[in-house]
Write a protein that holds these residues in place. Sequence first.
Motif, PDB file in Angstrom:
ATOM      1  N   GLU A  79      23.122   1.469   4.707  1.00 39.53           N
ATOM      2  CA  GLU A  79      24.147   0.473   5.055  1.00 39.53           C
ATOM      3  C   GLU A  79      24.086  -0.726   4.113  1.00 39.53           C
ATOM      4  O   GLU A  79      24.053  -1.883   4.532  1.00 39.53           O
ATOM      5  CB  GLU A  79      24.001   0.045   6.515  1.00 39.53           C
ATOM      6  CG  GLU A  79      24.188   1.194   7.499  1.00 39.53           C
ATOM      7  CD  GLU A  79      24.103   0.760   8.953  1.00 39.53           C
ATOM      8  OE1 GLU A  79      23.495  -0.306   9.228  1.00 39.53           O
ATOM      9  OE2 GLU A  79      24.636   1.472   9.816  1.00 39.53           O
ATOM     10  N   ARG A  80      24.076  -0.410   2.815  1.00 44.06           N
ATOM     11  CA  ARG A  80      24.101  -1.442   1.792  1.00 44.06           C
ATOM     12  C   ARG A  80      25.339  -1.254   0.909  1.00 44.06           C
ATOM     13  O   ARG A  80      25.751  -0.120   0.638  1.00 44.06           O
ATOM     14  CB  ARG A  80      22.851  -1.384   0.905  1.00 44.06           C
ATOM     15  CG  ARG A  80      21.543  -1.643   1.621  1.00 44.06           C
ATOM     16  CD  ARG A  80      21.446  -3.081   2.134  1.00 44.06           C
ATOM     17  NE  ARG A  80      20.119  -3.370   2.672  1.00 44.06           N
ATOM     18  CZ  ARG A  80      19.748  -3.141   3.931  1.00 44.06           C
ATOM     19  NH1 ARG A  80      20.612  -2.600   4.778  1.00 44.06           N
ATOM     20  NH2 ARG A  80      18.517  -3.448   4.337  1.00 44.06           N
ATOM     21  N   GLU A  81      25.898  -2.368   0.462  1.00 48.04           N
ATOM     22  CA  GLU A  81      27.042  -2.296  -0.444  1.00 48.04           C
ATOM     23  C   GLU A  81      26.571  -1.823  -1.816  1.00 48.04           C
ATOM     24  O   GLU A  81      25.495  -2.214  -2.289  1.00 48.04           O
ATOM     25  CB  GLU A  81      27.700  -3.672  -0.575  1.00 48.04           C
ATOM     26  CG  GLU A  81      28.936  -3.680  -1.463  1.00 48.04           C
ATOM     27  CD  GLU A  81      29.553  -5.067  -1.613  1.00 48.04           C
ATOM     28  OE1 GLU A  81      30.480  -5.207  -2.432  1.00 48.04           O
ATOM     29  OE2 GLU A  81      29.084  -6.003  -0.918  1.00 48.04           O
ATOM     30  N   LEU A  82      27.386  -0.987  -2.459  1.00 46.72           N
ATOM     31  CA  LEU A  82      27.048  -0.455  -3.777  1.00 46.72           C
ATOM     32  C   LEU A  82      28.222  -0.646  -4.724  1.00 46.72           C
ATOM     33  O   LEU A  82      29.358  -0.295  -4.399  1.00 46.72           O
ATOM     34  CB  LEU A  82      26.707   1.033  -3.679  1.00 46.72           C
ATOM     35  CG  LEU A  82      26.501   1.794  -5.001  1.00 46.72           C
ATOM     36  CD1 LEU A  82      25.300   1.243  -5.769  1.00 46.72           C
ATOM     37  CD2 LEU A  82      26.330   3.289  -4.745  1.00 46.72           C
ATOM     38  N   ILE A  83      27.938  -1.197  -5.906  1.00 47.09           N
ATOM     39  CA  ILE A  83      28.933  -1.321  -6.979  1.00 47.09           C
ATOM     40  C   ILE A  83      28.407  -0.557  -8.187  1.00 47.09           C
ATOM     41  O   ILE A  83      27.294  -0.814  -8.654  1.00 47.09           O
ATOM     42  CB  ILE A  83      29.180  -2.795  -7.372  1.00 47.09           C
ATOM     43  CG1 ILE A  83      29.679  -3.602  -6.169  1.00 47.09           C
ATOM     44  CG2 ILE A  83      30.197  -2.864  -8.512  1.00 47.09           C
ATOM     45  CD1 ILE A  83      29.838  -5.086  -6.465  1.00 47.09           C
ATOM     46  N   LEU A  84      29.190   0.385  -8.673  1.00 48.34           N
ATOM     47  CA  LEU A  84      28.829   1.160  -9.854  1.00 48.34           C
ATOM     48  C   LEU A  84      29.771   0.822 -10.992  1.00 48.34           C
ATOM     49  O   LEU A  84      30.990   0.780 -10.809  1.00 48.34           O
ATOM     50  CB  LEU A  84      28.905   2.656  -9.567  1.00 48.34           C
ATOM     51  CG  LEU A  84      27.933   3.214  -8.520  1.00 48.34           C
ATOM     52  CD1 LEU A  84      28.184   4.702  -8.317  1.00 48.34           C
ATOM     53  CD2 LEU A  84      26.490   2.963  -8.934  1.00 48.34           C
ATOM     54  N   VAL A  85      29.208   0.576 -12.171  1.00 50.76           N
ATOM     55  CA  VAL A  85      30.006   0.330 -13.369  1.00 50.76           C
ATOM     56  C   VAL A  85      30.033   1.619 -14.181  1.00 50.76           C
ATOM     57  O   VAL A  85      28.994   2.166 -14.548  1.00 50.76           O
ATOM     58  CB  VAL A  85      29.411  -0.820 -14.211  1.00 50.76           C
ATOM     59  CG1 VAL A  85      30.271  -1.064 -15.449  1.00 50.76           C
ATOM     60  CG2 VAL A  85      29.304  -2.090 -13.372  1.00 50.76           C
ATOM     61  N   SER A  86      31.240   2.110 -14.442  1.00 52.56           N
ATOM     62  CA  SER A  86      31.389   3.374 -15.151  1.00 52.56           C
ATOM     63  C   SER A  86      32.441   3.220 -16.247  1.00 52.56           C
ATOM     64  O   SER A  86      32.825   2.110 -16.602  1.00 52.56           O
ATOM     65  CB  SER A  86      31.763   4.487 -14.160  1.00 52.56           C
ATOM     66  OG  SER A  86      31.661   5.744 -14.779  1.00 52.56           O
ATOM     67  N   ASP A  87      32.896   4.349 -16.782  1.00 51.63           N
ATOM     68  CA  ASP A  87      33.871   4.328 -17.881  1.00 51.63           C
ATOM     69  C   ASP A  87      34.941   5.388 -17.629  1.00 51.63           C
ATOM     70  O   ASP A  87      34.837   6.165 -16.670  1.00 51.63           O
ATOM     71  CB  ASP A  87      33.167   4.549 -19.227  1.00 51.63           C
ATOM     72  CG  ASP A  87      32.340   5.820 -19.256  1.00 51.63           C
ATOM     73  OD1 ASP A  87      32.910   6.898 -19.038  1.00 51.63           O
ATOM     74  OD2 ASP A  87      31.120   5.742 -19.510  1.00 51.63           O
ATOM     75  N   PRO A  88      35.979   5.460 -18.461  1.00 53.43           N
ATOM     76  CA  PRO A  88      37.088   6.379 -18.179  1.00 53.43           C
ATOM     77  C   PRO A  88      36.702   7.851 -18.181  1.00 53.43           C
ATOM     78  O   PRO A  88      37.485   8.695 -17.709  1.00 53.43           O
ATOM     79  CB  PRO A  88      38.078   6.086 -19.322  1.00 53.43           C
ATOM     80  CG  PRO A  88      37.762   4.701 -19.767  1.00 53.43           C
ATOM     81  CD  PRO A  88      36.279   4.585 -19.614  1.00 53.43           C
ATOM     82  N   ILE A  89      35.529   8.197 -18.680  1.00 52.75           N
ATOM     83  CA  ILE A  89      35.132   9.603 -18.765  1.00 52.75           C
ATOM     84  C   ILE A  89      34.597  10.108 -17.427  1.00 52.75           C
ATOM     85  O   ILE A  89      34.352  11.304 -17.265  1.00 52.75           O
ATOM     86  CB  ILE A  89      34.097   9.787 -19.897  1.00 52.75           C
ATOM     87  CG1 ILE A  89      34.638   9.205 -21.203  1.00 52.75           C
ATOM     88  CG2 ILE A  89      33.777  11.251 -20.138  1.00 52.75           C
ATOM     89  CD1 ILE A  89      33.651   9.193 -22.346  1.00 52.75           C
ATOM     90  N   ILE A  90      34.433   9.239 -16.439  1.00 51.41           N
ATOM     91  CA  ILE A  90      33.889   9.666 -15.156  1.00 51.41           C
ATOM     92  C   ILE A  90      34.740  10.789 -14.569  1.00 51.41           C
ATOM     93  O   ILE A  90      35.978  10.767 -14.636  1.00 51.41           O
ATOM     94  CB  ILE A  90      33.792   8.472 -14.174  1.00 51.41           C
ATOM     95  CG1 ILE A  90      33.045   8.895 -12.901  1.00 51.41           C
ATOM     96  CG2 ILE A  90      35.161   7.898 -13.863  1.00 51.41           C
ATOM     97  CD1 ILE A  90      32.740   7.736 -11.962  1.00 51.41           C
ATOM     98  N   ASP A  91      34.077  11.781 -14.020  1.00 50.23           N
ATOM     99  CA  ASP A  91      34.761  12.925 -13.430  1.00 50.23           C
ATOM    100  C   ASP A  91      35.596  12.492 -12.224  1.00 50.23           C
ATOM    101  O   ASP A  91      35.129  11.718 -11.379  1.00 50.23           O
ATOM    102  CB  ASP A  91      33.714  13.961 -13.020  1.00 50.23           C
ATOM    103  CG  ASP A  91      34.299  15.130 -12.269  1.00 50.23           C
ATOM    104  OD1 ASP A  91      34.959  15.958 -12.907  1.00 50.23           O
ATOM    105  OD2 ASP A  91      34.094  15.195 -11.039  1.00 50.23           O
ATOM    106  N   ALA A  92      36.840  12.985 -12.142  1.00 51.90           N
ATOM    107  CA  ALA A  92      37.748  12.577 -11.077  1.00 51.90           C
ATOM    108  C   ALA A  92      37.222  12.977  -9.698  1.00 51.90           C
ATOM    109  O   ALA A  92      37.353  12.222  -8.723  1.00 51.90           O
ATOM    110  CB  ALA A  92      39.125  13.187 -11.304  1.00 51.90           C
TER     111      ALA A  92
END
Length: 348
Positions: A79-92
Amino acid sequence: MTKSSAPFREITEATLLPKVVRLGPNLYGAVFSLMKLVPARYILRRALERGELEPGTVIVETTSGTFGLALAMEAALLERELILVSDPIIDARLHRRLSDLGTTVVIVEHPAAEGGYQASRLARLAELRAGLPRTFCPEQYSNPDNPASYRIVAELLRDTLGQVDCVVGPVGSGGSLCGTVRALRAQTPHTRAIGVDTHRSVLFGQPDGPRLLRGLGNSLLPANLDHTVLDEVHWCSAAEAFAMTRWAHRHHALFQGPTSGAALLSARWWAEANPDAVCVVMLPDEGYRYLDTVYDDEWIDGQGIDVTAPLPDKPVEVLHPSSPAGDGWSRYPWQRRGLEAVLAEARA
């Protein structure tokens, strides 16, 4: 019905360890549903014990792969907030699942001049952390808890197989292969480590460049990659990895991702060349994320790849890692040396 005395477990704990399956007379696969659960769970639980993950703390990380999914699963349970930084190549498909788990995914649109998308993601991560009152970053590339977490994998392999003579695995952060082999060598110092990379990855001395094969390789050097653990380094092309991934599905019913195919190509060769030795290949994740790519004939054809073409019988041995023999499968005898020592040979 008798109630089991075994404790009930959360899904991440219940699916943490791999299944060990036989793939040949002396070749065994460590088949993971999601290998990155091992470091994600260990890192976050350790942070919780140390008081670094109190309620209100936001977990932040940069990733475009399965480490993000593992963190999202753990964050939901904690029950923790998560923010992930990714790029346009991330799988849909991955993006949709992360969002459904409640994760905020921030996409950086442009690669940095040096270090590519990974450098630009790190810069955006730093900006996010500066604007939040309390954050925790797992830092999979540099956190020593990453390789340390794989001690339980080494224990499983030792308990299941006894002596392990060689471990073959794809290399991205360096945590899984280095951590597993270091733990095994505490009892069997001779255990060999073969790292599998792809061309135009900087991990072992090649210049950075575009890579179709994702999930291994890197545009930056991670601190958790201990080059002195490696006995050999192999480079595999996307076409070879995709073909081997499909071969493993057809012949062994192994439904895994392309990093597994890359590692299996090298492991099968080594095991056949060393019939009296026990070889284990790390197979990191299941194939569901790749249904629209590696397992889709139309997509494969669009890449100009023939997955039915015969694979090479053995890798080409190169004189130096910075001068590979084309884009095909190749190998270099690393001999447990540091990166600078190996690269110095080219300058001598």
